[in-house]
Design an enzyme around this catalytic site. Sequence first.
Site, mmCIF file in Angstrom:
data_model
loop_
_atom_site.group_PDB
_atom_site.id
_atom_site.type_symbol
_atom_site.label_atom_id
_atom_site.label_comp_id
_atom_site.label_asym_id
_atom_site.label_seq_id
_atom_site.Cartn_x
_atom_site.Cartn_y
_atom_site.Cartn_z
ATOM 1 N N TYR A 263 9.856 7.236 -32.739
ATOM 2 C CA TYR A 263 8.486 7.519 -33.177
ATOM 3 C C TYR A 263 7.793 6.204 -33.519
ATOM 4 O O TYR A 263 8.429 5.271 -34.018
ATOM 5 C CB TYR A 263 8.527 8.465 -34.389
ATOM 6 C CG TYR A 263 7.176 8.916 -34.881
ATOM 7 C CD1 TYR A 263 6.208 9.381 -33.991
ATOM 8 C CD2 TYR A 263 6.867 8.886 -36.233
ATOM 9 C CE1 TYR A 263 4.967 9.797 -34.448
ATOM 10 C CE2 TYR A 263 5.626 9.307 -36.700
ATOM 11 C CZ TYR A 263 4.671 9.745 -35.789
ATOM 12 O OH TYR A 263 3.444 10.149 -36.243
ATOM 13 N N TYR A 273 5.434 8.980 -43.473
ATOM 14 C CA TYR A 273 6.715 9.046 -42.763
ATOM 15 C C TYR A 273 7.679 8.149 -43.540
ATOM 16 O O TYR A 273 7.957 7.017 -43.162
ATOM 17 C CB TYR A 273 6.533 8.563 -41.320
ATOM 18 C CG TYR A 273 7.667 8.901 -40.381
ATOM 19 C CD1 TYR A 273 7.858 10.191 -39.918
ATOM 20 C CD2 TYR A 273 8.539 7.906 -39.920
ATOM 21 C CE1 TYR A 273 8.881 10.500 -39.032
ATOM 22 C CE2 TYR A 273 9.564 8.199 -39.027
ATOM 23 C CZ TYR A 273 9.726 9.502 -38.590
ATOM 24 O OH TYR A 273 10.736 9.803 -37.705
ATOM 25 N N LEU A 311 4.685 16.441 -32.430
ATOM 26 C CA LEU A 311 4.951 17.803 -31.947
ATOM 27 C C LEU A 311 5.264 18.681 -33.158
ATOM 28 O O LEU A 311 6.001 18.263 -34.055
ATOM 29 C CB LEU A 311 6.161 17.781 -31.002
ATOM 30 C CG LEU A 311 6.676 19.139 -30.539
ATOM 31 C CD1 LEU A 311 5.774 19.704 -29.443
ATOM 32 C CD2 LEU A 311 8.115 19.049 -30.024
ATOM 33 N N ARG A 314 10.356 22.116 -35.889
ATOM 34 C CA ARG A 314 10.818 22.510 -37.225
ATOM 35 C C ARG A 314 10.961 21.276 -38.130
ATOM 36 O O ARG A 314 10.504 21.265 -39.260
ATOM 37 C CB ARG A 314 12.168 23.220 -37.105
ATOM 38 C CG ARG A 314 12.716 23.669 -38.444
ATOM 39 C CD ARG A 314 14.139 24.145 -38.285
ATOM 40 N NE ARG A 314 14.156 25.399 -37.567
ATOM 41 C CZ ARG A 314 14.736 26.508 -38.009
ATOM 42 N NH1 ARG A 314 15.351 26.504 -39.159
ATOM 43 N NH2 ARG A 314 14.724 27.599 -37.304
HETATM 44 N N1 NAD Z 1 8.235 16.198 -33.711
HETATM 45 C C1 NAD Z 1 7.653 15.012 -33.640
HETATM 46 O O1 NAD Z 1 6.448 14.863 -33.907
HETATM 47 C C2 NAD Z 1 8.466 13.830 -33.179
HETATM 48 C C3 NAD Z 1 7.785 12.657 -32.757
HETATM 49 C C4 NAD Z 1 8.535 11.588 -32.326
HETATM 50 C C5 NAD Z 1 9.920 11.649 -32.314
HETATM 51 N N2 NAD Z 1 10.554 12.792 -32.742
HETATM 52 C C6 NAD Z 1 12.026 12.811 -32.733
HETATM 53 O O2 NAD Z 1 12.480 13.839 -31.870
HETATM 54 C C7 NAD Z 1 13.826 14.160 -32.232
HETATM 55 C C8 NAD Z 1 13.953 15.675 -32.287
HETATM 56 O O3 NAD Z 1 13.198 16.164 -33.380
HETATM 57 P P1 NAD Z 1 12.152 17.343 -33.267
HETATM 58 O O4 NAD Z 1 10.909 16.870 -33.934
HETATM 59 O O5 NAD Z 1 12.085 17.836 -31.871
HETATM 60 O O6 NAD Z 1 12.744 18.426 -34.271
HETATM 61 P P2 NAD Z 1 13.918 19.494 -34.164
HETATM 62 O O7 NAD Z 1 13.932 20.185 -35.482
HETATM 63 O O8 NAD Z 1 13.787 20.327 -32.943
HETATM 64 O O9 NAD Z 1 15.202 18.595 -33.944
HETATM 65 C C9 NAD Z 1 15.924 17.949 -34.955
HETATM 66 C C10 NAD Z 1 17.336 18.468 -34.844
HETATM 67 O O10 NAD Z 1 18.220 17.646 -35.558
HETATM 68 C C11 NAD Z 1 19.269 18.480 -35.995
HETATM 69 N N3 NAD Z 1 20.070 17.768 -36.989
HETATM 70 C C12 NAD Z 1 19.694 17.324 -38.215
HETATM 71 N N4 NAD Z 1 20.723 16.707 -38.811
HETATM 72 C C13 NAD Z 1 21.778 16.758 -37.959
HETATM 73 C C14 NAD Z 1 23.112 16.304 -37.994
HETATM 74 N N5 NAD Z 1 23.605 15.662 -39.068
HETATM 75 N N6 NAD Z 1 23.919 16.528 -36.934
HETATM 76 C C15 NAD Z 1 23.442 17.191 -35.853
HETATM 77 N N7 NAD Z 1 22.186 17.636 -35.758
HETATM 78 C C16 NAD Z 1 21.360 17.426 -36.794
HETATM 79 C C17 NAD Z 1 18.535 19.706 -36.512
HETATM 80 O O11 NAD Z 1 19.379 20.816 -36.645
HETATM 81 C C18 NAD Z 1 17.505 19.890 -35.403
HETATM 82 O O12 NAD Z 1 18.023 20.722 -34.399
HETATM 83 C C19 NAD Z 1 14.096 13.453 -33.564
HETATM 84 O O13 NAD Z 1 14.781 12.247 -33.326
HETATM 85 C C20 NAD Z 1 12.681 13.143 -34.050
HETATM 86 O O14 NAD Z 1 12.642 12.070 -34.966
HETATM 87 C C21 NAD Z 1 9.849 13.877 -33.170
#
Ligand code: NAD
Length: 391
Positions: A263, A273, A311, A314
């Site tokens: 991010y 953040y 996005l 959750r």
């Molecule tokens: N949503 C956004 O705006 C955004 C923007 C940029 C980057 N991201 C990154 O995208 C990636 C996915 O996140 P998302 O936003 O799609 O949310 P998400 O909730 O779909 O995914 C996060 C996942 O991490 C899992 N998780 C947490 N701790 C864990 C652990 N110890 N072991 C295994 N799994 C674990 C959760 O159960 C969840 O399924 C992350 O790296 C997030 O930082 C998200």
Amino acid sequence: MATTAAPGSHMAAIKPSISSSRRTYMSCTANFGANSEVAVSKGLRSSSHISSRQPFFPSIQSGPAKSVKVITRAMSAAAENTPLPGLPIDLRGKRAFIAGVADDNGYGWAIAKQLAAAGAEILLGTWVPALNIFESSLRRGKFDESRILPDGSLMEITKVYPLDAVFDNPDDVPEDIKSNKRYLGSSKWTVKEVAESVKEDFGSIDILVHSLANGPEVVKPLMETSRYGYLAAISASSYSFISLLQHFAPIMNPGGASISLTYIASERIIPGYGGGMSSAKAALESDTRVLAFEAGRKHRLRVNTISAGPLRSRAAKAIGFIDMMIDYSSANAPLPKELSAEEVGNVAAFLASPLASAITGSVVYVDNGLNAMGVGVDSPIFENLELPKEA
Ligand SMILES: NC(=O)c1ccc[n+]([C@@H]2O[C@H](COP(=O)([O-])OP(=O)(O)OC[C@H]3O[C@@H](n4cnc5c(N)ncnc54)[C@H](O)[C@@H]3O)[C@@H](O)[C@H]2O)c1
């Protein structure tokens, strides 16, 4: 469950157009006889074969102007329906392990889906505390609509592995976690054990996706973050990727690819953040470069990270300001639209494919271009500035 039923989306898209182009071609020949058949087949060849000094349709130039018009129209229709020679994202025969999928709202799910659409076999790693609800929702068909692939089939998930990516092997697991009731029903969920189970079940993988992050103090400003919160964010969101690659690289086929999600807060100030999450993403991006070198030299693997725009996942909702970030992006990014998870999934599929065989160690932005902006153009300061408007 086998995934061979899921064809590459590109291939599936091509089939109908082959027959429709043939139909168009045949109707041209039927309407205009032998001379026009020559003309049409010439027209379907590459334009580089056509000399600028020769008439485009030598065989029908002498005919009535009306016929030329009709044939031109028929030809352009045929050209539109002719499949491109193609640069397909074809992942058939490849196996992907995607860590960090516990529902159908996040980037991990979208990436799994686009990899499946390109023909890859899908294995998931789901955080142990979220496993039960995810598996029962899958069984009950709660995600069926989100599983639909471009060819109408449903994404097959060959196996879901319980995973907690903050523990590398069973010796690391403290008593309170071992005896926690959310962990009691599952076994072999440390990173080392999951890699061993995947090896035992399938032998090897080709694609490793890290789509997980966790920062217990994410809502706290960095200045108020505890040592525990900071290190926990780094452990779950950065070191977890090192650990996954360390344990999976030996079972990844040469030419394989790994992808993580980062991010923009790693390199620009994003107030809100917090909890060391910005530091964790900075570490993840730096590690992407070093790991690209080490895994590239040692295993012929590629390591890239996608810097994704906001996005409503959750995890993002838990931070509490996701709607604001989506609105900010729409107001200020070069492309003023909401980002879809599928757009990130598409880039992940490309990065995982042989088409990206020379891309490694990169931070690839999939954020409607927001990263390129130096100012927020919705600031009242810019009220009187003439901004580009939609034509
Ligand atoms: N949503 C956004 O705006 C955004 C923007 C940029 C980057 N991201 C990154 O995208 C990636 C996915 O996140 P998302 O936003 O799609 O949310 P998400 O909730 O779909 O995914 C996060 C996942 O991490 C899992 N998780 C947490 N701790 C864990 C652990 N110890 N072991 C295994 N799994 C674990 C959760 O159960 C969840 O399924 C992350 O790296 C997030 O930082 C998200």
